[in-house]
Write an enzyme that holds these catalytic residues in place. Sequence first.
Site, PDB file in Angstrom:
ATOM      1  N   CYS A 184      -7.169  77.807 -42.372  1.00  0.00           N
ATOM      2  CA  CYS A 184      -8.331  77.378 -42.877  1.00  0.00           C
ATOM      3  C   CYS A 184      -9.381  77.308 -41.988  1.00  0.00           C
ATOM      4  O   CYS A 184     -10.356  77.693 -42.673  1.00  0.00           O
ATOM      5  CB  CYS A 184      -7.765  75.909 -42.940  1.00  0.00           C
ATOM      6  SG  CYS A 184      -6.457  75.464 -41.889  1.00  0.00           S
ATOM      7  N   GLN A 229      -8.392  68.921 -36.949  1.00  0.00           N
ATOM      8  CA  GLN A 229      -8.154  69.373 -38.374  1.00  0.00           C
ATOM      9  C   GLN A 229      -7.148  67.305 -38.871  1.00  0.00           C
ATOM     10  O   GLN A 229      -6.670  67.508 -38.235  1.00  0.00           O
ATOM     11  CB  GLN A 229      -6.932  70.127 -37.647  1.00  0.00           C
ATOM     12  CG  GLN A 229      -7.837  71.871 -37.793  1.00  0.00           C
ATOM     13  CD  GLN A 229      -7.032  73.255 -37.273  1.00  0.00           C
ATOM     14  OE1 GLN A 229      -7.501  74.009 -36.488  1.00  0.00           O
ATOM     15  NE2 GLN A 229      -5.831  72.829 -37.605  1.00  0.00           N
ATOM     16  N   ARG A 279      -5.382  68.510 -33.841  1.00  0.00           N
ATOM     17  CA  ARG A 279      -5.103  67.180 -35.194  1.00  0.00           C
ATOM     18  C   ARG A 279      -5.749  66.240 -35.010  1.00  0.00           C
ATOM     19  O   ARG A 279      -5.404  65.265 -33.819  1.00  0.00           O
ATOM     20  CB  ARG A 279      -4.001  67.005 -35.542  1.00  0.00           C
ATOM     21  CG  ARG A 279      -3.366  66.425 -36.200  1.00  0.00           C
ATOM     22  CD  ARG A 279      -3.075  67.528 -38.195  1.00  0.00           C
ATOM     23  NE  ARG A 279      -2.807  68.664 -37.481  1.00  0.00           N
ATOM     24  CZ  ARG A 279      -2.601  69.377 -38.353  1.00  0.00           C
ATOM     25  NH1 ARG A 279      -3.970  69.741 -39.604  1.00  0.00           N
ATOM     26  NH2 ARG A 279      -1.594  70.696 -38.314  1.00  0.00           N
TER      27      ARG A 279
HETATM   28  N1  HSE Z   1      -2.449  75.832 -40.133  1.00  0.00           N
HETATM   29  C1  HSE Z   1      -3.330  74.569 -40.115  1.00  0.00           C
HETATM   30  C2  HSE Z   1      -3.650  73.568 -40.304  1.00  0.00           C
HETATM   31  C3  HSE Z   1      -3.304  74.348 -42.170  1.00  0.00           C
HETATM   32  O1  HSE Z   1      -2.258  72.790 -39.258  1.00  0.00           O
HETATM   33  O2  HSE Z   1      -4.112  72.183 -40.036  1.00  0.00           O
HETATM   34  C4  HSE Z   1      -4.336  75.602 -42.533  1.00  0.00           C
HETATM   35  O3  HSE Z   1      -4.282  77.078 -42.531  1.00  0.00           O
END
Ligand code: HSE
Length: 368
Positions: free
Chosen positions: A136, A163, A268
């Site tokens: 992504c 993310q 994240r």
């Molecule tokens: N690996 C990505 C995430 C998801 O953990 O945000 C999109 O490929």
Amino acid sequence: MKTVGFIGWRGMVGSVLINRMIKKKDFDGINAIFFTTSQHGGTIPLNIKNKCRILQDAYNIEILSSLDIIITCQGSEYTNKIYFQLRKKGWNGYWIDAASNLRTLIDSVIVLDPINLNLIKKKINMGIKTFVGGNCTVSLMLMSLGGLFKYNLVDWISVSTYQAASGAGSKFMKELIIQMGYIYNHISHLINDASVSIIDIERKISTLMNNTNFPKKNFLAPLVNNLIPWIDKKINNGQTKEEWKGTFETNKILNTNTIIPIDGICVRVATLRSHSQSFTIKLKKDLSTDNITEILNSHNKWVKIIPNNYSDTINLLTPSSVSGTLSLSVGRIKKLNIDKNCFSIFAVGDQLLWGASEPLRRMLKLLI
Ligand code: HSE
């Protein structure tokens, strides 16, 4: 009319894909067959005019072998179990996959047609039959910065990602909402109590977050009121796999002769759906901000340049403003006081659309 099997269409990426396909009337041009790993024999709960309304068994190699195209959002485990069996049996259909495990195969193509349509066409003509959506953050970066790559202007990129929980999956999104509720439910009575200071409330929240009862079964750490600067497995050189994909997948998609290095830290954050990325970009030459803006803006119709001011930035360069749309908001474009060829750019895009399902839908369209 091509017969297309859909696997994993009920999950998060799969359902976003199906909704887009319904909206774009893509089902009119195919004979769709829906598969299930657990409920075969049932009927499809979708309002699609297709001939076969019975759910088929996603592990039935005979039925799968009769398909022209398989499109799967079921995940890596399913791909590992079925893909190689089918190919070994001589199945020569097209396999389109959202999962990451086939991206490293020599004879697979990572698809992002606004970036690599010529490569995709060349590989189809060469008889390649395996097409995989990209990571992504890689797809969103390439779509947002496409013009810079098109004119081979990028020397290197350093990136910090922000993310969303959606990238980890639906149960992670739910856990983030549960974490929000958990905190609010425990402290809401204090917010308007004049005798309680904000520092007291913050201390109470910190205590709650460190408590073993805090809901963190999936993330293993609080994400609300927090961030987690680690995504995916560790690999040998200190990178996470998510960080490693930046260079590998970008260069595979672009089919570069000389590797463009892209690295940074993947983080994240407590956002539900869209991913953001802060780029430091070293260009191969000294271009003005206006030049760069024009190059980015003219690359594809989804890029929306956000003027570098406070009001536009807080309203338009945010996950909440792009979620559920195909727009790629690109802003904070400025020359850095580091080097005349270094620029900062901040970009935001929907992880479930351009970051996952849309490149697959467009690949299917190309094949049919
Ligand atoms: N690996 C990505 C995430 C998801 O953990 O945000 C999109 O490929």
